[in-house]
Design an enzyme around this catalytic site. Structure first.
Site, PDB file in Angstrom:
ATOM      1  N   LYS A 100      30.689 -57.104  43.578  1.00 37.78           N
ATOM      2  CA  LYS A 100      29.926 -57.480  44.770  1.00 37.78           C
ATOM      3  C   LYS A 100      28.443 -57.530  44.407  1.00 37.78           C
ATOM      4  O   LYS A 100      27.786 -56.510  44.275  1.00 37.78           O
ATOM      5  CB  LYS A 100      30.124 -56.487  45.920  1.00 37.78           C
ATOM      6  N   THR A 158      19.303 -44.435  45.677  1.00 37.22           N
ATOM      7  CA  THR A 158      19.880 -43.099  45.818  1.00 37.22           C
ATOM      8  C   THR A 158      20.525 -42.955  47.195  1.00 37.22           C
ATOM      9  O   THR A 158      21.574 -42.311  47.331  1.00 37.22           O
ATOM     10  CB  THR A 158      18.790 -42.041  45.576  1.00 37.22           C
ATOM     11  N   GLU A 163      10.292 -43.124  44.935  1.00 43.25           N
ATOM     12  CA  GLU A 163      10.379 -44.354  44.148  1.00 43.25           C
ATOM     13  C   GLU A 163       9.759 -45.505  44.944  1.00 43.25           C
ATOM     14  O   GLU A 163      10.178 -45.781  46.068  1.00 43.25           O
ATOM     15  CB  GLU A 163      11.845 -44.657  43.842  1.00 43.25           C
ATOM     16  N   GLU A 171      24.432 -45.171  39.127  1.00 38.45           N
ATOM     17  CA  GLU A 171      23.117 -45.329  38.478  1.00 38.45           C
ATOM     18  C   GLU A 171      22.118 -45.548  39.599  1.00 38.45           C
ATOM     19  O   GLU A 171      22.124 -46.592  40.251  1.00 38.45           O
ATOM     20  CB  GLU A 171      23.120 -46.548  37.549  1.00 38.45           C
ATOM     21  N   CYS A 226      14.429 -49.504  37.447  1.00 42.52           N
ATOM     22  CA  CYS A 226      14.733 -48.110  37.807  1.00 42.52           C
ATOM     23  C   CYS A 226      14.120 -47.084  36.866  1.00 42.52           C
ATOM     24  O   CYS A 226      13.740 -46.000  37.283  1.00 42.52           O
ATOM     25  CB  CYS A 226      16.243 -47.938  37.830  1.00 42.52           C
ATOM     26  N   GLY A 278      22.162 -48.833  42.221  1.00 42.74           N
ATOM     27  CA  GLY A 278      21.350 -49.140  43.392  1.00 42.74           C
ATOM     28  C   GLY A 278      20.556 -47.921  43.816  1.00 42.74           C
ATOM     29  O   GLY A 278      20.279 -47.028  43.010  1.00 42.74           O
ATOM     30  N   ALA A 328      22.045 -45.281  49.078  1.00 42.57           N
ATOM     31  CA  ALA A 328      23.368 -45.920  49.084  1.00 42.57           C
ATOM     32  C   ALA A 328      24.320 -45.146  48.187  1.00 42.57           C
ATOM     33  O   ALA A 328      25.500 -44.953  48.516  1.00 42.57           O
ATOM     34  CB  ALA A 328      23.248 -47.369  48.627  1.00 42.57           C
TER      35      ALA A 328
HETATM   36  P1  NAD Z   1      20.556 -50.850  47.356  1.00 41.18           P
HETATM   37  O1  NAD Z   1      21.139 -49.503  47.177  1.00 41.18           O
HETATM   38  O2  NAD Z   1      19.990 -51.202  48.668  1.00 41.18           O
HETATM   39  O3  NAD Z   1      21.669 -51.960  47.066  1.00 41.18           O
HETATM   40  C1  NAD Z   1      22.372 -52.006  45.841  1.00 41.18           C
HETATM   41  C2  NAD Z   1      23.706 -52.689  46.072  1.00 41.18           C
HETATM   42  O4  NAD Z   1      24.521 -51.843  46.862  1.00 41.18           O
HETATM   43  C3  NAD Z   1      23.631 -54.004  46.825  1.00 41.18           C
HETATM   44  O5  NAD Z   1      24.635 -54.852  46.321  1.00 41.18           O
HETATM   45  C4  NAD Z   1      23.929 -53.603  48.259  1.00 41.18           C
HETATM   46  O6  NAD Z   1      24.443 -54.647  49.025  1.00 41.18           O
HETATM   47  C5  NAD Z   1      24.944 -52.499  48.051  1.00 41.18           C
HETATM   48  N1  NAD Z   1      24.984 -51.444  49.055  1.00 41.18           N
HETATM   49  C6  NAD Z   1      23.964 -50.923  49.776  1.00 41.18           C
HETATM   50  N2  NAD Z   1      24.406 -49.902  50.534  1.00 41.18           N
HETATM   51  C7  NAD Z   1      25.722 -49.764  50.275  1.00 41.18           C
HETATM   52  C8  NAD Z   1      26.732 -48.870  50.727  1.00 41.18           C
HETATM   53  N3  NAD Z   1      26.471 -47.918  51.618  1.00 41.18           N
HETATM   54  N4  NAD Z   1      27.976 -49.002  50.225  1.00 41.18           N
HETATM   55  C9  NAD Z   1      28.260 -49.951  49.317  1.00 41.18           C
HETATM   56  N5  NAD Z   1      27.355 -50.837  48.848  1.00 41.18           N
HETATM   57  C10 NAD Z   1      26.104 -50.739  49.319  1.00 41.18           C
HETATM   58  O7  NAD Z   1      19.527 -51.022  46.174  1.00 41.18           O
HETATM   59  P2  NAD Z   1      18.623 -52.293  45.835  1.00 41.18           P
HETATM   60  O8  NAD Z   1      17.473 -52.298  46.745  1.00 41.18           O
HETATM   61  O9  NAD Z   1      19.453 -53.529  45.729  1.00 41.18           O
HETATM   62  O10 NAD Z   1      18.174 -51.930  44.348  1.00 41.18           O
HETATM   63  C11 NAD Z   1      17.101 -51.116  44.072  1.00 41.18           C
HETATM   64  C12 NAD Z   1      17.540 -49.719  43.755  1.00 41.18           C
HETATM   65  O11 NAD Z   1      18.441 -49.727  42.637  1.00 41.18           O
HETATM   66  C13 NAD Z   1      16.394 -48.843  43.317  1.00 41.18           C
HETATM   67  O12 NAD Z   1      16.477 -47.588  43.933  1.00 41.18           O
HETATM   68  C14 NAD Z   1      16.597 -48.695  41.825  1.00 41.18           C
HETATM   69  O13 NAD Z   1      16.042 -47.553  41.255  1.00 41.18           O
HETATM   70  C15 NAD Z   1      18.064 -48.722  41.709  1.00 41.18           C
HETATM   71  N6  NAD Z   1      18.444 -49.089  40.357  1.00 41.18           N
HETATM   72  C16 NAD Z   1      18.966 -48.141  39.528  1.00 41.18           C
HETATM   73  C17 NAD Z   1      19.300 -48.457  38.233  1.00 41.18           C
HETATM   74  C18 NAD Z   1      19.894 -47.442  37.306  1.00 41.18           C
HETATM   75  O14 NAD Z   1      20.485 -47.838  36.313  1.00 41.18           O
HETATM   76  N7  NAD Z   1      19.764 -46.162  37.560  1.00 41.18           N
HETATM   77  C19 NAD Z   1      19.111 -49.746  37.763  1.00 41.18           C
HETATM   78  C20 NAD Z   1      18.556 -50.679  38.626  1.00 41.18           C
HETATM   79  C21 NAD Z   1      18.236 -50.339  39.936  1.00 41.18           C
END
Ligand code: NAD
Length: 492
Positions: free
Chosen positions: A190, A244, A399, A264, A300, A242, A246
């Site tokens: 997804k 923290t 962050e 992650e 991230c 994504g 979520a």
């Molecule tokens: P996000 O958590 O809003 O969304 C990430 C993904 O999860 C999207 O596809 C979204 O549609 C989905 N999603 C959101 N809530 C969900 C839920 N409750 N259940 C299932 N799916 C859900 O994050 P974002 O804004 O897209 O990305 C940025 C974040 O990702 C930042 O916090 C960043 O640090 C983190 N990130 C972490 C890493 C790592 O490897 N640690 C790498 C890249 C980004």
């Protein structure tokens, strides 16, 4: 600020954008909703795909389940056969690599130069790496301590629900699908609504590579669709990258279901400048960029808390100020751009909110702090450096996910480590020093999943992930393959 060069026609491939790739076919979606992608460079719509529904997820999971449960299709193939598929898939991705770079850059604002080096390259690299790795995994038969032998088998974990963010959509998808496919798993991916056009192209590459039907299925959608996938009864493992927030919700669901999950999540890493560090930008500029500002700060692992020894505090502030103010801001598709726009308007508001908070809490902005002048379109924020704050400031704790650095003073190495560890996150970080032994000692004391010395780049061969609120489990390396394998001991 460079001029806009956003293309009107994006290279989205030959397959109809109004269909979904499920069960090896381009199918009509079950809902009528659409995800419209807005260019962060201009604010204009640049493409649309179906907004996946629970019904589409059901169909995708059914296809992935069927492909997994019949061992003749994928999960039971000899490793060498799966490896051959992975290499063909890598070739098809390579054949489209410029298009992947363009699509990602056009959708999320990643400078095309960064996209060409990472998004266009990492996925195929990982597929080939995991093809080699799984082929090299021979049988593991041990002499039993109570007589007989034990055959320790590595079996694919099953159907994987992979949820990917928008910031490195291809690379972070590949962190999941490359080891999962190598292990013999099947997937439902997804993608994030912000980056759906590149995932469409990924599906096209999977089809062109001749991956068996149902091995990879892709359903774009928002968080409800993601949550539905996570809790789907026919999913065996969840892999999530994504925020923290979520990740916490996903961990709760997986905990209740006793479902394996890799998370992650976010970061607030420290860039620790020791008092013997080389600070000449001509020498360290490129590495500093990757470690602190890459992808417009939307990465991230970035070390956005810069810890500077009191004895060199002003010098560090001056160097970072010169560094940040030298960045070429512009349209992400312009090859000279170093800092593109924020991925969405809402995200820019969030970043600007943090800049206001930094000001309100007494921070001194030494460069940036606003939008670049003369720009009336796109979601740009100037690279910004704050001085005069300590580690208790909101912008040092949360962050931001934008090009905002905070320089924090420290007394000695122990104090630097204490400040680095005074964070709810633990994902990345760097130590800058001309003495490698000293830098290694500091790196060893930082509570983090990864850390670099005078440079930082996640390497395919090494486990990547975080501690504390930065996540659970590891991707990449042999450990990333193990995360998709169940161990079964056969006593014989
Ligand atoms: P996000 O958590 O809003 O969304 C990430 C993904 O999860 C999207 O596809 C979204 O549609 C989905 N999603 C959101 N809530 C969900 C839920 N409750 N259940 C299932 N799916 C859900 O994050 P974002 O804004 O897209 O990305 C940025 C974040 O990702 C930042 O916090 C960043 O640090 C983190 N990130 C972490 C890493 C790592 O490897 N640690 C790498 C890249 C980004």
């Amino acid at each position: 600020m460079s001029t806009a060069t956003t293309q009107n026609t994006l290279p989205t491939g030959d397959k109809p954008l109004d269909s979904l790739f499920i069960g090896g076919e381009w199918v009509v979606p079950q809902g009528t909703g659409q995800i419209t992608v807005i260019s962060p460079n201009t604010g204009d719509p640049i493409g649309a795909v179906p907004d996946g529904t629970a019904g589409d997820i059901d169909a995708a999971v059914r296809a992935a389940r069927a492909a997994f449960d019949d061992p003749r299709i994928w999960s039971g193939l000899p490793a060498a056969q799966r490896a051959a598929h992975l290499r063909r898939f890598a070739d098809e991705i390579d054949a489209r690599k410029d298009d992947f770079a363009t699509l990602v850059s056009a959708q999320n604002g990643m400078p095309i130069g960064v996209a060409a080096q990472l998004e266009a390259v990492y996925p195929a690299t990982l597929l080939r790496y995991y093809a080699d790795l799984v082929e090299a995994q021979g049988p593991d038969v041990r002499d039993g301590m109570f007589g007989g032998k034990v055959d320790v088998r590595r079996e694919p974990i099953g159907v994987v629900g992979a949820i990917v963010p928008w910031n490195f959509p291809q690379t972070l998808a590949a962190f999941k699908f490359a080891p999962a496919l190598a292990a013999g798993c099947t997937l439902v991916i997804k993608p994030s609504p912000e980056t759906v056009l590149d995932s469409h192209l990924l599906a096209e590459a999977a089809e062109a590579a001749g991956l068996p039907a149902g091995v990879i299925n892709i359903v774009p959608g928002g968080r409800e669709v993601g949550a539905y996938l996570v809790s789907h009864p026919d999913i065996d493992k969840v892999a999530f990258t994504g925020s923290t927030a979520a990740g916490t919700s996903i961990a709760e669901t997986c905990g209740r279901l006793l479902r394996p999950v890799t998370l992650e999540l976010g970061g607030k890493s420290a860039t620790i400048v020791l008092d013997d560090a080389e600070l000449d930008l001509a020498t360290i500029g490129n590495e500093l960029f990757v470690a602190t500002l890459a992808n417009n700060g939307q990465t991230c692992f970035l070390g956005t808390r810069v810890l500077a020894p009191r004895s060199r505090y002003d010098e560090v502030v001056d160097v970072l100020t010169a560094f940040a103010s030298s960045m070429q801001i512009g349209d992400s598709l312009d090859a000279t751009t170093q800092i593109g726009p924020m991925a969405s308007e809402r995200h820019r508001e969030r970043v600007e909110g943090y800049i206001s908070k930094g000001r309100a809490e007494g921070g001194r902005i030494t460069t940036g702090g606003g939008r670049p002048s003369g720009v009336d379109a796109g979601w740009f924020v100037q690279p910004t450096v704050f001085a005069g704050l300590d580690n208790s400031a909101t912008i040092a704790r949360e962050e931001i996910f934008g090009p905002v650095l905070t320089v924090i003073g420290y007394e000695d190495d122990a104090d630097a480590v204490a400040i680095a560890n005074d964070s709810e996150f633990g994902l990345g970080g760097t130590v800058w020093s001309s003495n490698e032994d000293r830098a290694r000692a500091v790196a060893a004391a930082v509570r983090t999943g990864t850390i670099g010395i005078n440079r930082y780049i996640p390497d395919p061969v090494a486990p990547f992930g975080g501690v504390k609120h930065s996540g659970m489990g590891r991707e990449l390396g042999p450990e990333g393959l193990a995360a998709y394998q169940n161990l079964k001991s056969v006593y014989c």
